[in-house]
Design an enzyme around this catalytic site. Structure first.
Site, PDB file in Angstrom:
ATOM      1  N   HIS A 147       0.564  -1.379  -0.165  1.00  0.00           N
ATOM      2  CA  HIS A 147      -0.020  -0.227  -0.189  1.00  0.00           C
ATOM      3  C   HIS A 147       1.018   1.258   0.030  1.00  0.00           C
ATOM      4  O   HIS A 147       0.978   2.042  -0.353  1.00  0.00           O
ATOM      5  CB  HIS A 147      -0.951  -0.346   1.040  1.00  0.00           C
ATOM      6  CG  HIS A 147      -2.082  -1.151   0.847  1.00  0.00           C
ATOM      7  ND1 HIS A 147      -1.877  -2.187   1.108  1.00  0.00           N
ATOM      8  CD2 HIS A 147      -3.332  -0.812   0.098  1.00  0.00           C
ATOM      9  CE1 HIS A 147      -3.573  -3.257   1.168  1.00  0.00           C
ATOM     10  NE2 HIS A 147      -3.643  -2.053   0.295  1.00  0.00           N
ATOM     11  N   GLU A 153     -10.145 -11.320  -4.619  1.00  0.00           N
ATOM     12  CA  GLU A 153      -8.717 -11.498  -4.408  1.00  0.00           C
ATOM     13  C   GLU A 153      -8.311 -12.486  -3.495  1.00  0.00           C
ATOM     14  O   GLU A 153      -7.215 -11.981  -3.280  1.00  0.00           O
ATOM     15  CB  GLU A 153      -8.745 -10.161  -3.742  1.00  0.00           C
ATOM     16  CG  GLU A 153      -9.597  -9.345  -2.574  1.00  0.00           C
ATOM     17  CD  GLU A 153      -9.501  -8.365  -2.014  1.00  0.00           C
ATOM     18  OE1 GLU A 153      -8.312  -7.657  -2.059  1.00  0.00           O
ATOM     19  OE2 GLU A 153     -10.118  -7.779  -0.958  1.00  0.00           O
ATOM     20  N   ASP A 157      -4.154  -8.134  -4.033  1.00  0.00           N
ATOM     21  CA  ASP A 157      -3.953  -9.440  -3.383  1.00  0.00           C
ATOM     22  C   ASP A 157      -3.850 -10.644  -3.731  1.00  0.00           C
ATOM     23  O   ASP A 157      -4.041 -11.846  -3.444  1.00  0.00           O
ATOM     24  CB  ASP A 157      -5.507  -9.216  -2.396  1.00  0.00           C
ATOM     25  CG  ASP A 157      -5.076  -8.589  -1.360  1.00  0.00           C
ATOM     26  OD1 ASP A 157      -3.414  -8.367  -0.963  1.00  0.00           O
ATOM     27  OD2 ASP A 157      -5.878  -7.625  -1.110  1.00  0.00           O
ATOM     28  N   CYS A 172      -9.684  -3.389 -10.100  1.00  0.00           N
ATOM     29  CA  CYS A 172      -9.634  -2.117  -9.436  1.00  0.00           C
ATOM     30  C   CYS A 172      -7.770  -2.399  -8.476  1.00  0.00           C
ATOM     31  O   CYS A 172      -7.101  -1.527  -8.118  1.00  0.00           O
ATOM     32  CB  CYS A 172      -9.746  -1.764  -8.347  1.00  0.00           C
ATOM     33  SG  CYS A 172     -10.063  -3.032  -6.838  1.00  0.00           S
TER      34      CYS A 172
END
Ligand code: PEP
Ligand code: MG
Length: 575
Positions: free
Chosen positions: A194, A435, A459, A506
């Site tokens: 992240h 994910e 993920d 996404c």
């Protein structure tokens, strides 16, 4: 002395500036070298701060709550013990003496050493005590910040500072949005951590996994950051500087040219419309979304509202944030993800960090065990749903039990709002992130029970290939083109299209122009990415003919040879 370092480029571009070294826990500690004559003063400064903090802690005894006096005393004793521990105080003194560095830096460095020792403990209770170490050190630092200190050299420059850190948490990086750093370098980190994602959103070059940058680079060194190649050039000669300045202006020019595409429709050469949406972390990101012409928000990572704070946002605060985004998009779709806390996005005072946080109580798992927290968010989301075109997305679902529980929570919250006469959109769409490989493989239940799907490739790749996305040691194994990943993507996109249920990607793969045609060939028609990548992706869409790319995409899918896949991808992207 000139030298170069190599790492993993996670955000493109070129930056030239001065190094600004920070410690990893909080971003307000700067490193600087003191004149020898100041060393004893600095040690005295440290000792004063330690003593003031000790007295402060003792003073807290007067405020101990009656109902929890024993726990409070135990906490104070522990903090006093940590404060007196020579691993902090003596070691910091020695470091100031040895390295002529400022007291804050010495203290922070000792804290990091201790924290990493605590992290290695088998015993969960001892492991958690690292939080106490951090809290004690932060208390001392706070005391020191009230004292007259020294002016760090880099305070003289207000721009073109290059942040050099051991590691930066996503929470810390969000705070940096208001600073004007021109690049970020870290010793740790993987390509889809992240931290990397937020850095990309800042639209500045970022290289992670440099291993020893903080030891080798000195504060104020001149640095070139080549975010294309993952190279850092420290104290380069004049010729190199001139070459990079030229390349930097060429890149700027290309960026300027892309801006012309802002209002163009994202249609392929054969006339198929592609939705290009943006990922955001905070309502403030709306400006970038507009600037880059996104036609919706495909992922609002709402958990960022929960980071960097002691008190969690209440229903009202969350509602205002969601409503701001929904109204700001003026009827365009806004997909808000329920909070995905855990793993590398921990709450500030998280009571416990799991030994394997990416596989632990994260995202929807955490929501379902914290009903109060989840219901507060659902109420805020539902209330915001009546202000525009809003959808709710649920992260990390693995199977039918979690889907049913989530839908039940939603239903109960809707009834509660209805009973209170509070407006919401009863038809609000609810989707699930795909994910976890289990979700991708047992897709039919997701298709049956949900309104839309969004594939989180970050993920999905992490869990399919068993590679920690934040760990630079295994980042070379993180491979979006692995045949297993491609099969899963093809299965999810193909099945969703067949069932006529909207599906998007996404994860970071959606914003990598290298993969745009591949994803289009797999049948994807909706992408969501960092705003900064949107126009380059649009350019790729505009130059793609779907009938032409299909045969090559099929070949890629059928291949199990990584080299062949690379070669086919290069052909797919040529022209
Ligand atoms: C993903 O996993 O691809 C995703 C988009 O979610 P996050 O990166 O926030 O985990
Ligand atoms: Mg995810």
């Amino acid at each position: 002395m000139s030298f170069s370092l190599h790492g993993l480029p996670v955000s493109h571009g070129i930056a030239i500036g001065h190094a600004h070294l920070v410690s990893h826990a909080a971003l307000d500690v700067t490193h600087y070298v003191l004149p020898k004559s100041m060393v004893q003063n600095e040690i005295a400064r440290l000792d004063d701060a330690l003593e003031t903090t000790r007295l402060e802690l003792i003073g807290l005894r007067d405020y101990r709550p009656q109902q929890a006096a024993a726990e409070f005393d135990a906490f104070l004793d522990l903090h006093l013990m940590i404060l007196a521990d020579e691993h902090i105080s003596s070691a910091a003194r020695q470091m100031i003496e040895r390295e002529q560095c400022n007291a804050e830096w010495a203290l922070k460095t000792q804290m990091e050493t201790l924290v990493s020792q605590f992290e290695a403990f088998e015993d969960a209770y001892l492991r958690e005590r690292k939080t106490d170490v951090v809290q004690v050190v932060e208390r001392v630092l706070k005391t020191m910040s009230g004292q007259p200190g020294h002016t760090p050299p880099s305070a003289q420059h207000d721009k073109n500072l290059i942040l050099v850190a051991y590691d930066v948490s996503p929470a810390d990086l969000i705070q940096l949005k208001s600073h004007q750093f021109s690049a970020i370098l870290t010793d740790l980190g993987g390509a889809t951590s992240h931290t990397a994602i937020v850095a990309r959103g800042l639209n500045i070059p970022c290289i992670v996994g440099l291993h020893h940058s903080r030891e080798l680079i000195k504060d104020n060194d001149i640095i070139i950051v080549d975010g294309e190649q993952g190279v850092v050039l420290v104290n380069p000669d004049k010729q190199l500087l001139a070459e990079y300045k030229l390349r930097q202006s060429q890149l700027d020019l290309e960026r300027q040219k892309l801006k012309r595409l802002k209002t163009a429709h994202a249609d392929t050469l054969d006339g198929t419309h592609i939705e290009l949406h943006a990922n955001i972390e905070m309502p403030q990101d709306l400006a970038d979304v507009k600037e880059n012409g996104a036609t919706g928000i495909g992922l609002f990572r709402s958990e960022f509202l929960f980071l960097n704070r002691n008190e969690l946002p209440d229903e009202e605060e969350q509602f205002e944030a969601y409503r701001t985004v929904v109204e700001g998009m003026e009827g365009q779709p806004v997909t808000i993800r329920t909070f995905d806390l855990g793993a590398d996005k921990q709450l500030k005072n998280a009571a416990r960090v799991a030994s394997n946080p990416a596989l632990g109580l994260r995202a929807i798992r955490l929501c379902l065990t914290e009903p109060k927290l989840f219901r507060t968010q659902l109420r805020a989301l539902l209330r915001a749903s009546s202000y525009g075109n809003m959808k709710i997305l649920v992260p990390m679902l693995s199977g039918v039990a979690e889907i049913n529980q989530t839908l039940q929570f939603l239903e109960v919250t809707k009834q509660e709002l209805a009973a209170q006469g509070i407006a919401y959109n009863p038809e609000v769409k609810i989707g699930g992130m795909i994910e976890i490989p289990a979700a991708a493989l047992a897709l039919s239940v997701f298709i049956k029970k949900l309104d839309f799907l969004s594939i989180g490739t970050n993920d999905l790749i992490q869990y399919t290939l068993a590679i920690d996305r934040t760990d630079e040691e295994v980042s070379h194994l993180y491979d979006p083109l692995h045949p297993a990943v491609l099969q899963l993507l093809s299965h999810v996109i193909g099945s969703a299209n067949k069932a006529n249920i909207p599906v998007s990607v996404c994860g970071e793969m959606a914003g990598e122009v290298n993969y745009t045609r591949l994803l289009l060939g797999l049948g994807l028609r909706q992408f969501s990415m960092n705003s900064a990548q949107l126009l380059a992706t649009k350019q790729r869409v505009l130059t793609t003919s779907l009938p032409e790319i299909l045969p090559l995409t099929q070949k890629i899918l059928r291949s199990d040879d990584p080299l062949k896949i690379q070669e086919l991808l290069a052909r797919l992207n040529a022209g």
